[in-house]
Design a protein around this motif. Structure first.
Motif, PDB file in Angstrom:
ATOM      1  N   PRO A 135       0.815  -1.221   0.000  1.00 19.97           N
ATOM      2  CA  PRO A 135       0.000   0.000   0.000  1.00 19.97           C
ATOM      3  C   PRO A 135       0.844   1.264   0.000  1.00 19.97           C
ATOM      4  CG  PRO A 135       0.050  -0.969   2.182  1.00 19.97           C
ATOM      5  CD  PRO A 135       0.747  -1.944   1.278  1.00 19.97           C
ATOM      6  N   VAL A 136       0.249   2.349  -0.479  1.00 18.45           N
ATOM      7  CA  VAL A 136       0.909   3.659  -0.424  1.00 18.45           C
ATOM      8  C   VAL A 136       0.485   4.432   0.816  1.00 18.45           C
ATOM      9  CG1 VAL A 136       1.136   3.767  -2.928  1.00 18.45           C
ATOM     10  CG2 VAL A 136      -0.865   4.787  -1.839  1.00 18.45           C
ATOM     11  N   SER A 137      -0.628   4.040   1.431  1.00 21.37           N
ATOM     12  CA  SER A 137      -1.087   4.719   2.637  1.00 21.37           C
ATOM     13  C   SER A 137      -1.990   3.781   3.422  1.00 21.37           C
ATOM     14  CB  SER A 137      -1.842   6.009   2.297  1.00 21.37           C
ATOM     15  OG  SER A 137      -3.039   5.714   1.606  1.00 21.37           O
TER      16      SER A 137
ATOM     17  N   GLN B 229      10.052   5.505  -6.233  1.00 24.42           N
ATOM     18  CA  GLN B 229      11.469   5.383  -6.558  1.00 24.42           C
ATOM     19  C   GLN B 229      11.737   6.009  -7.929  1.00 24.42           C
ATOM     20  OE1 GLN B 229      13.083   1.396  -6.228  1.00 24.42           O
ATOM     21  NE2 GLN B 229      11.768   0.924  -4.479  1.00 24.42           N
ATOM     22  N   GLY B 230      12.868   6.682  -8.045  1.00 24.05           N
ATOM     23  CA  GLY B 230      13.226   7.250  -9.332  1.00 24.05           C
ATOM     24  C   GLY B 230      13.881   8.605  -9.216  1.00 24.05           C
ATOM     25  N   LYS B 231      14.329   9.130 -10.352  1.00 21.42           N
ATOM     26  CA  LYS B 231      15.064  10.391 -10.384  1.00 21.42           C
ATOM     27  C   LYS B 231      14.171  11.612 -10.228  1.00 21.42           C
ATOM     28  CE  LYS B 231      18.638   8.425 -13.395  1.00 21.42           C
ATOM     29  NZ  LYS B 231      19.324   8.509 -14.709  1.00 21.42           N
ATOM     30  N   MET B 232      12.865  11.427 -10.386  1.00 24.20           N
ATOM     31  CA  MET B 232      11.920  12.532 -10.209  1.00 24.20           C
ATOM     32  C   MET B 232      11.175  12.361  -8.891  1.00 24.20           C
ATOM     33  SD  MET B 232      12.398  14.378 -12.887  1.00 24.20           S
ATOM     34  CE  MET B 232      10.975  15.473 -12.806  1.00 24.20           C
ATOM     35  N   LEU B 233      11.131  13.426  -8.105  1.00 23.32           N
ATOM     36  CA  LEU B 233      10.451  13.369  -6.817  1.00 23.32           C
ATOM     37  C   LEU B 233       8.942  13.268  -7.012  1.00 23.32           C
ATOM     38  CD1 LEU B 233      10.343  13.651  -3.728  1.00 23.32           C
ATOM     39  CD2 LEU B 233      10.403  16.133  -4.047  1.00 23.32           C
ATOM     40  N   GLU B 234       8.338  12.251  -6.399  1.00 28.32           N
ATOM     41  CA  GLU B 234       6.886  12.090  -6.453  1.00 28.32           C
ATOM     42  C   GLU B 234       6.416  11.461  -5.152  1.00 28.32           C
ATOM     43  OE1 GLU B 234       3.332   9.822  -8.988  1.00 28.32           O
ATOM     44  OE2 GLU B 234       5.376   9.935  -9.800  1.00 28.32           O
ATOM     45  N   VAL B 235       5.602  12.187  -4.401  1.00 28.32           N
ATOM     46  CA  VAL B 235       5.045  11.690  -3.150  1.00 28.32           C
ATOM     47  C   VAL B 235       3.767  10.915  -3.452  1.00 28.32           C
ATOM     48  CG1 VAL B 235       4.067  12.309  -0.918  1.00 28.32           C
ATOM     49  CG2 VAL B 235       6.037  13.580  -1.818  1.00 28.32           C
ATOM     50  N   LEU B 236       3.709   9.671  -2.995  1.00 27.51           N
ATOM     51  CA  LEU B 236       2.543   8.829  -3.226  1.00 27.51           C
ATOM     52  C   LEU B 236       1.598   8.810  -2.024  1.00 27.51           C
ATOM     53  CD1 LEU B 236       4.325   5.758  -4.894  1.00 27.51           C
ATOM     54  CD2 LEU B 236       3.210   7.704  -6.019  1.00 27.51           C
ATOM     55  N   GLY B 237       2.163   8.909  -0.830  1.00 31.11           N
ATOM     56  CA  GLY B 237       1.316   8.852   0.358  1.00 31.11           C
ATOM     57  C   GLY B 237       1.974   9.509   1.549  1.00 31.11           C
ATOM     58  N   LYS B 238       1.165  10.132   2.395  1.00 34.14           N
ATOM     59  CA  LYS B 238       1.619  10.764   3.637  1.00 34.14           C
ATOM     60  C   LYS B 238       0.550  10.511   4.685  1.00 34.14           C
ATOM     61  CE  LYS B 238       2.545  15.340   5.646  1.00 34.14           C
ATOM     62  NZ  LYS B 238       2.568  16.803   5.373  1.00 34.14           N
ATOM     63  N   VAL B 239       0.928   9.862   5.798  1.00 36.05           N
ATOM     64  CA  VAL B 239      -0.041   9.461   6.813  1.00 36.05           C
ATOM     65  C   VAL B 239       0.375   9.998   8.178  1.00 36.05           C
ATOM     66  CG1 VAL B 239      -1.142   7.515   7.972  1.00 36.05           C
ATOM     67  CG2 VAL B 239      -0.564   7.347   5.536  1.00 36.05           C
ATOM     68  N   PRO B 240      -0.459  10.815   8.830  1.00 39.29           N
ATOM     69  CA  PRO B 240      -0.202  11.188  10.228  1.00 39.29           C
ATOM     70  C   PRO B 240      -0.368   9.958  11.120  1.00 39.29           C
ATOM     71  CG  PRO B 240      -1.766  12.694   9.182  1.00 39.29           C
ATOM     72  CD  PRO B 240      -1.637  11.518   8.279  1.00 39.29           C
ATOM     73  N   LEU B 241       0.548   9.793  12.052  1.00 42.25           N
ATOM     74  CA  LEU B 241       0.553   8.616  12.915  1.00 42.25           C
ATOM     75  C   LEU B 241       0.254   9.002  14.360  1.00 42.25           C
ATOM     76  CD1 LEU B 241       3.797   6.935  11.506  1.00 42.25           C
ATOM     77  CD2 LEU B 241       1.433   6.260  11.007  1.00 42.25           C
ATOM     78  N   PRO B 242      -0.187   8.044  15.172  1.00 44.61           N
ATOM     79  CA  PRO B 242      -0.467   8.349  16.582  1.00 44.61           C
ATOM     80  C   PRO B 242       0.771   8.416  17.459  1.00 44.61           C
ATOM     81  CG  PRO B 242      -0.979   6.060  16.106  1.00 44.61           C
ATOM     82  CD  PRO B 242      -0.624   6.693  14.798  1.00 44.61           C
TER      83      PRO B 242
ATOM     84  N   TRP C 281       5.711   8.113   5.312  1.00 44.16           N
ATOM     85  CA  TRP C 281       5.849   8.611   3.952  1.00 44.16           C
ATOM     86  C   TRP C 281       6.020   7.453   2.977  1.00 44.16           C
ATOM     87  CZ3 TRP C 281       5.498  13.680   2.439  1.00 44.16           C
ATOM     88  CH2 TRP C 281       5.599  14.655   3.439  1.00 44.16           C
ATOM     89  N   CYS C 282       5.401   7.608   1.808  1.00 48.04           N
ATOM     90  CA  CYS C 282       5.607   6.702   0.691  1.00 48.04           C
ATOM     91  C   CYS C 282       5.887   7.546  -0.547  1.00 48.04           C
ATOM     92  CB  CYS C 282       4.386   5.803   0.468  1.00 48.04           C
ATOM     93  SG  CYS C 282       4.505   4.735  -0.979  1.00 48.04           S
ATOM     94  N   LEU C 283       7.063   7.354  -1.144  1.00 48.20           N
ATOM     95  CA  LEU C 283       7.447   8.090  -2.344  1.00 48.20           C
ATOM     96  C   LEU C 283       7.759   7.106  -3.468  1.00 48.20           C
ATOM     97  CD1 LEU C 283       8.905   9.589   0.345  1.00 48.20           C
ATOM     98  CD2 LEU C 283       9.376  11.285  -1.409  1.00 48.20           C
TER      99      LEU C 283
ATOM    100  N   ASP D 280       8.632  -2.585  -4.005  1.00 44.34           N
ATOM    101  CA  ASP D 280       7.487  -2.390  -4.892  1.00 44.34           C
ATOM    102  C   ASP D 280       7.563  -1.065  -5.653  1.00 44.34           C
ATOM    103  OD1 ASP D 280       5.068  -3.140  -6.052  1.00 44.34           O
ATOM    104  OD2 ASP D 280       3.861  -2.263  -4.443  1.00 44.34           O
ATOM    105  N   GLY D 281       8.770  -0.627  -5.993  1.00 43.14           N
ATOM    106  CA  GLY D 281       8.941   0.639  -6.696  1.00 43.14           C
ATOM    107  C   GLY D 281       8.694   1.854  -5.843  1.00 43.14           C
ATOM    108  N   LYS D 282       8.683   1.673  -4.529  1.00 43.50           N
ATOM    109  CA  LYS D 282       8.368   2.752  -3.596  1.00 43.50           C
ATOM    110  C   LYS D 282       9.478   2.907  -2.569  1.00 43.50           C
ATOM    111  CE  LYS D 282       3.435   1.504  -3.897  1.00 43.50           C
ATOM    112  NZ  LYS D 282       3.557   0.156  -4.507  1.00 43.50           N
ATOM    113  N   VAL D 283       9.515   4.090  -1.929  1.00 46.29           N
ATOM    114  CA  VAL D 283      10.408   4.373  -0.817  1.00 46.29           C
ATOM    115  C   VAL D 283       9.546   4.622   0.409  1.00 46.29           C
ATOM    116  CG1 VAL D 283      12.305   5.787   0.045  1.00 46.29           C
ATOM    117  CG2 VAL D 283      11.982   5.520  -2.427  1.00 46.29           C
ATOM    118  N   TYR D 284       9.752   3.827   1.465  1.00 45.41           N
ATOM    119  CA  TYR D 284       8.974   3.976   2.694  1.00 45.41           C
ATOM    120  C   TYR D 284       9.881   4.457   3.820  1.00 45.41           C
ATOM    121  CZ  TYR D 284       5.386   1.048   0.465  1.00 45.41           C
ATOM    122  OH  TYR D 284       4.435   0.536  -0.379  1.00 45.41           O
TER     123      TYR D 284
END
Length: 602
Positions: A119-121, A561-574, A557-559, A544-548
């Motif tokens: 998952p991304v989030s 992978q690759g030379k271009m910055l792309e944010v896939l997911g951002k989750v506030p945690l408890p 955070w889930c971004l 899975d092609g992602k950076v966690y």
């Protein structure tokens, strides 16, 4: 003989001469044997196909799959054609998901995973008003949650049907075990329910050796029902994956005494203790055996190489931060995984030149046909030593006696990671909180005959600078100014992160709360992402092609992978995340303070 070999990721499939076909699956030591028969899958080729699939470790190459006894019936289909078909069949069964039996890739320590469909989030949910536990109804993409201590500094791993992590408080109902301790927890991988716990008293005999509310920091390695880890007391332990539920195994029989401080009455060995406490098979005390004096924490993630365990001892300075308590103690040792006997020690000669503690874990790589173990130190040096050969290990066992000295690990090369050492002969080592010296905290990562590692100033007291380097692992001698440095990157703050390397890119986090993406060949930066404040103690996970990555500012955070910055997911945690996120069998494990989340696409 007809044969075919196809390589996918770190797996090779080899088709060999037919063998007798059996009717059941079995597991033998390090080898899994699966006997199969396919029926009626294609009338064009065969009505029945039978054979044996064998899966076993193969050195530093990962798992090796061997198929034998492939016997097509009622068909004239070419053997190699069937082999190609069977490759795709097997990949669907065996490659998509796998255990994570240690932190990072075996040997290299590279924090990458072959898991897919992650998952991304996710929605972490809300606490139940009465139990204070996460209410599963309020979560999304969460397989389960488990209450684990007050803090989690131990990066979780999942293997053999269990999930393991370290924390600082227990769920066991023994009054003597309450309060701040070192706690290592075994959870059921499917449900998250507690199976058993190891509880270890604080190492109060050495001041500041076992810092409060840090708990068990070591990430274990698991193999064939045995768990190897370093405790908060500087002990190397081998544990039974079943705990005491199947009886007290091994040579160590005093688990009820080990769980309480010296001088206190042992725990009562009742049914709860027998069902819910860890089973220690053997123990090696680095404090008692070799005089190690840890500082703040003993946290090594053990490196296993055959029958040898390589361990960073954690030897450090005293409570005043002004001197090394035992300058004769080694930094890197090798012990026998079968009984914990000391086999070898380094000859680094650290002496008084340790800035603070020693918290980097060893890695291993094959360079020019030679197996090398790499160890970062609290003096800012990185060393490469020759790994012990099976012959050396056997000779050490045969000649062992009370007066036998351990073998000396042979140093192949060393590199001084202080930036000033690249231009001047002598760089004095400084102590105290405001030191400008450098140390290694993250693990050295070995990829393609190169080592990627961060040399950092004191990250615990906000000394600002870090230095990411790429080193040639094939050099010898003192490589500081001898061609060892291939490139370096200075736009990074102090950092305890381990770098992650994949597809020609390097990902690394720093203590300013930034995630960097660089070219693995040149060090050229492609992007820098602000993760939302400082306090990033964990390392990035590539899967899975992602950076966690998680942060101390309570963000997941889930971004891409690759030379271009792309944010896939951002989750506030408890709660904050100070350990690293890992993946196994299609599930992400997110170690939020107080709760371990098993996150999976639903």
């Amino acid at each position: 003989m007809s044969s075919c070999s196809v390589a996918v990721r770190d797996v090779s499939l080899h088709f060999v001469e037919p063998q007798p076909v059996k009717k059941r699956a079995q597991t033998l030591a390090n080898t899994s044997v699966i006997n199969f028969r396919l029926t009626g899958f294609s009338a064009q080729y065969a009505d029945n196909i039978a054979g044996t699939l064998t899966i076993f470790p193969d050195g530093v190459k990962g798992k090796y799959l061997e198929l034998s006894g492939i016997a097509p019936y009622n068909t004239a289909m070419p053997y190699t054609n069937f082999a190609v078909f069977f490759v795709f069949f097997l990949l669907g069964l065996f490659v998509r998901a796998e255990d994570c039996s240690q932190w990072g890739e075996k040997f290299s320590r590279n924090p990458v995973s072959p898991e897919t469909n992650l998952p991304v989030s996710f929605e972490p949910g809300k606490r139940h008003s009465q139990t204070e536990l996460v209410d599963p109804v309020t979560t999304q993409n969460v397989r389960w949650t488990a209450p684990v201590g007050e803090v989690i500094y131990g990066t979780p791993v999942a293997a053999e049907g269990c999930v393991f992590t370290g924390s600082n408080t227990t769920t066991l109902p023994f009054p003597q075990l309450q309060g701040d301790k070192g706690v290592f927890t075994c959870l059921d991988e499917k449900t998250g329910k507690h199976r058993w716990e190891l509880v270890v008293p604080k190492l109060v005999e050495i001041q500041y050796a076992d810092w409060h509310r840090v708990g068990m920091c070591s990430t274990p390695v698991i193999e064939n029902g045995k768990i190897y880890l370093v405790t908060n007391r500087g002990d190397i332990l081998c544990l039974d994956i079943n705990g005491l539920a199947d009886g007290n195994q091994g040579t160590f029989q005093d688990e009820n005494k080990y769980a309480v401080p010296a001088g206190e009455p042992p725990l009562k060995v009742d049914d709860v203790f027998k069902q819910k406490f860890a089973d220690i098979l053997w123990r090696c005390s680095m404090v008692d055996t070799i005089g190690v004096m840890p500082h703040n924490a003993s946290n090594c993630s053990v490196l296993m190489d055959g029958d040898v365990l390589y361990v960073c001892t954690g030897n450090g300075v005293d409570w005043t931060h002004s001197r090394v308590m035992n300058p004769e103690a080694p930094t890197l040792i090798a012990v026998d995984k079968n009984n914990g006997t000391l086999l070898a020690v380094d000859r680094f000669g650290m002496g008084p030149d340790i800035m603070h503690g020693q918290w980097s874990s060893p890695s291993l790589g094959v360079v020019n046909g030679k197996r090398l173990v790499f160890q970062g130190t609290g003096s800012g040096w990185l060393f490469a030593v020759e790994a012990l050969t099976p012959q050396q290990v056997e000779a050490a066992r045969t000649n062992r006696s009370e007066n036998t000295k351990p073998l000396a690990l042979k140093t192949v090369w060393k590199f001084n990671g202080h930036p000033l050492a690249q231009t001047q002969e002598v760089v004095p080592m400084e102590h105290f909180h405001d030191t400008k010296s450098y140390e290694v905290v993250g693990n050295p990562v070995f990829v393609n005959n190169r080592l990627y590692v961060i040399f950092t100033q004191e990250l615990y007291h906000n000394i600002p600078n870090g230095w990411l380097v790429c080193l040639d692992a094939a050099k010898t001698g003192d490589t500081t100014r001898g061609g060892g440095l291939l490139w370096s990157y200075t736009d990074i703050s102090s950092s305890g992160s381990t770098v992650a390397v994949k597809d020609g890119l390097v990902y690394v986090a720093d203590n300013k709360g930034r995630l960097h993406c660089l070219d693995a060949d040149t060090g050229k930066p492609y992007w820098i992402h602000n993760l939302g404040g400082n306090q990033v103690w964990g390392s990035p996970l590539l899967a899975d092609g992602k950076v966690y990555i998680g942060t101390g500012r309570r963000l997941f955070w889930c971004l891409k992978q690759g030379k271009m910055l792309e944010v896939l997911g951002k989750v506030p945690l408890p709660g904050p995340v100070y350990a690293s996120i890992t993946a196994a069998n299609g599930t992400l494990y997110v170690p939020v303070f107080g709760t371990l989340y098993a996150v999976k696409n639903e």
